[in-house]
Design an enzyme around this catalytic site. Structure first.
Site, PDB file in Angstrom:
ATOM      1  N   VAL A  74      -1.156   0.641  -9.376  1.00  0.00           N
ATOM      2  CA  VAL A  74      -1.672   2.020  -8.627  1.00  0.00           C
ATOM      3  C   VAL A  74      -1.177   1.379  -7.434  1.00  0.00           C
ATOM      4  CG1 VAL A  74      -4.405   1.602  -9.596  1.00  0.00           C
ATOM      5  CG2 VAL A  74      -3.457  -0.546  -8.058  1.00  0.00           C
ATOM      6  N   TYR A  75       0.221   0.973  -7.277  1.00  0.00           N
ATOM      7  CA  TYR A  75       0.814   0.628  -6.220  1.00  0.00           C
ATOM      8  C   TYR A  75       1.541   2.324  -5.458  1.00  0.00           C
ATOM      9  CZ  TYR A  75      -0.095  -4.189  -5.404  1.00  0.00           C
ATOM     10  OH  TYR A  75      -0.594  -5.333  -5.836  1.00  0.00           O
TER      11      TYR A  75
END
Length: 380
Positions: A74-75
């Site tokens: 998700v970064y």
């Protein structure tokens, strides 16, 4: 008692780098690792950078002997994995590093099953991360957080399948409760499976709650312990001024300008008290607060690696100095004392005063008044 078998090897630069064994595995990782949440362009100015800056950051980390790189699916909307994989490939460094990534958060708002720890979510997440990273395998795959629904058995069995397929090599747990870690490890032991390789948790001078349980678990079980958030979002870097009474936070950085929220309140009494002590000790020693806060963590032999979260190459170089800076014991002890957390129930019963009631003291059997120590203390 487990030992992490620390070793100092020369880096490719002019500095010596310490490497510690990752839990009960046979691999060693640098005591300072690089978190790459800021690689990408999706999260705004405080959590992103230009591609050229990201490439230089990875190169600098490699030059200084860092071999553990941490990211997550998700970064920066997946760009972190893409940029990290590309930088490692350009330097032919993939097989020389330990690459960790994570899954668990929802990645597709149109798909209710894109998050969580289910077999479906985990299997899908692995395939997508492998593609973005441009690699055939992930060294250390973390459960980013437990979804409070999926049974531990389902996640663990999926991980075993992925290990057998060669897609991941070790399983780690991040931001999970202590019982979850213990239960997962127990399942592994009972079924003759490889143990949990590492746990990744928030740990710094202002967030020390893991000391009540996780540190002792790491010491006795041998599970690797990797910390994140070593500077508490910049609070420990001397970047902010906190007034707990007025509830004001002054300073420019992620805590005041970033899109992502902090994991701790800056207005707790312990925060202002610790920052004041840190500033005073930094002035006395001529060092900056960030290096002192990092050095405090690095002195703990039960920590396998401290994950740095930086936005620039200069920040990384400054943080790396902490591994080569010696501070007097009394300075570190002062920081330890001022930031000591309160002890919640039932951990107070592990304190020495209660343990003396179990094991006795040198004088416990020879009191002149003939009274038991039990009469001198209130117990439950």
């Amino acid at each position: 008692m487990f030992s992490n078998d620390s070793t100092v090897w020369p880096s490719r630069g002019d500095r010596a780098v310490e490497y510690r064994r990752l839990g009960r595995t046979g691999i060693r990782v640098s005591v300072l690792s690089l978190g790459t949440a800021t690689l990408g362009s999706q999260w705004g100015p405080r959590w992103s950078m230009e591609p050229a800056e990201a490439d230089a950051l990875i190169g600098t980390a490699l030059e200084h002997g860092i071999n553990l790189f941490d990211t997550a699916n998700v970064y920066n909307g997946g760009e972190s994995e893409e940029w990290l994989g590309r930088a490692l490939k350009q330097r032919s460094a993939r097989d020389n590093v330990v690459l960790s990534t994570k899954f668990g958060y929802r990645t597709d708002h149109c798909d209710v099953n894109s998050g969580g720890c289910s077999r479906r979510a985990m299997t899908s997440a692995v395939e997508k991360s492998l593609t973005r990273l441009g690699t055939d395998y992930i060294d250390l795959y973390y459960v980013h957080l437990w979804d409070r629904v999926t049974a531990v058995e389902e996640t663990l069995e999926t991980a075993i399948d992925l290990i057998a397929q060669g897609k991941i090599r070790y399983l780690g747990l991040s931001n999970v409760p202590g019982w979850y870690l213990g239960y997962a490890d127990g399942l592994c032991a009972g079924r003759g499976l490889p143990p949990i390789a590492a746990m990744q948790l928030n740990y710094n001078l202002l967030t020390r709650s893991l000391e009540h349980e996780y540190l002792s678990y790491a010491e006795h079980s041998g599970t690797g312990l990797v910390s994140w958030g070593p500077l508490a979002g910049g609070l420990l870097a001397g970047r902010y001024r906190v007034d707990a009474r007025r509830r004001t936070l002054e300073g420019a950085g992620r805590l005041t300008e970033g899109a992502l929220g902090a994991t701790l309140s800056p207005f707790r009494d312990i925060v202002e008290r610790t920052l004041l002590r840190l500033d005073r000790l930094a002035e006395q020693t001529g060092e900056n607060p960030a290096r002192m806060a990092l050095a405090w963590l690095l002195r703990n032999p039960r920590l396998t690696s401290v994950t740095l979260g930086v936005s620039t190459r200069s920040q990384l170089l400054d943080n790396l100095e902490a591994a080569n800076t010696e501070f007097p014991d009394e300075v570190m002890a002062s920081l330890d004392e001022v930031s000591a957390p309160s002890t919640p129930h039932p951990y107070e019963f592990l304190a020495q005063e209660f343990q003396d009631l179990v094991h006795g003291t040198p004088t416990s059997n020879a009191r002149e008044d003939g009274q038991s120590p039990m009469h001198q203390q209130r117990t439950n």
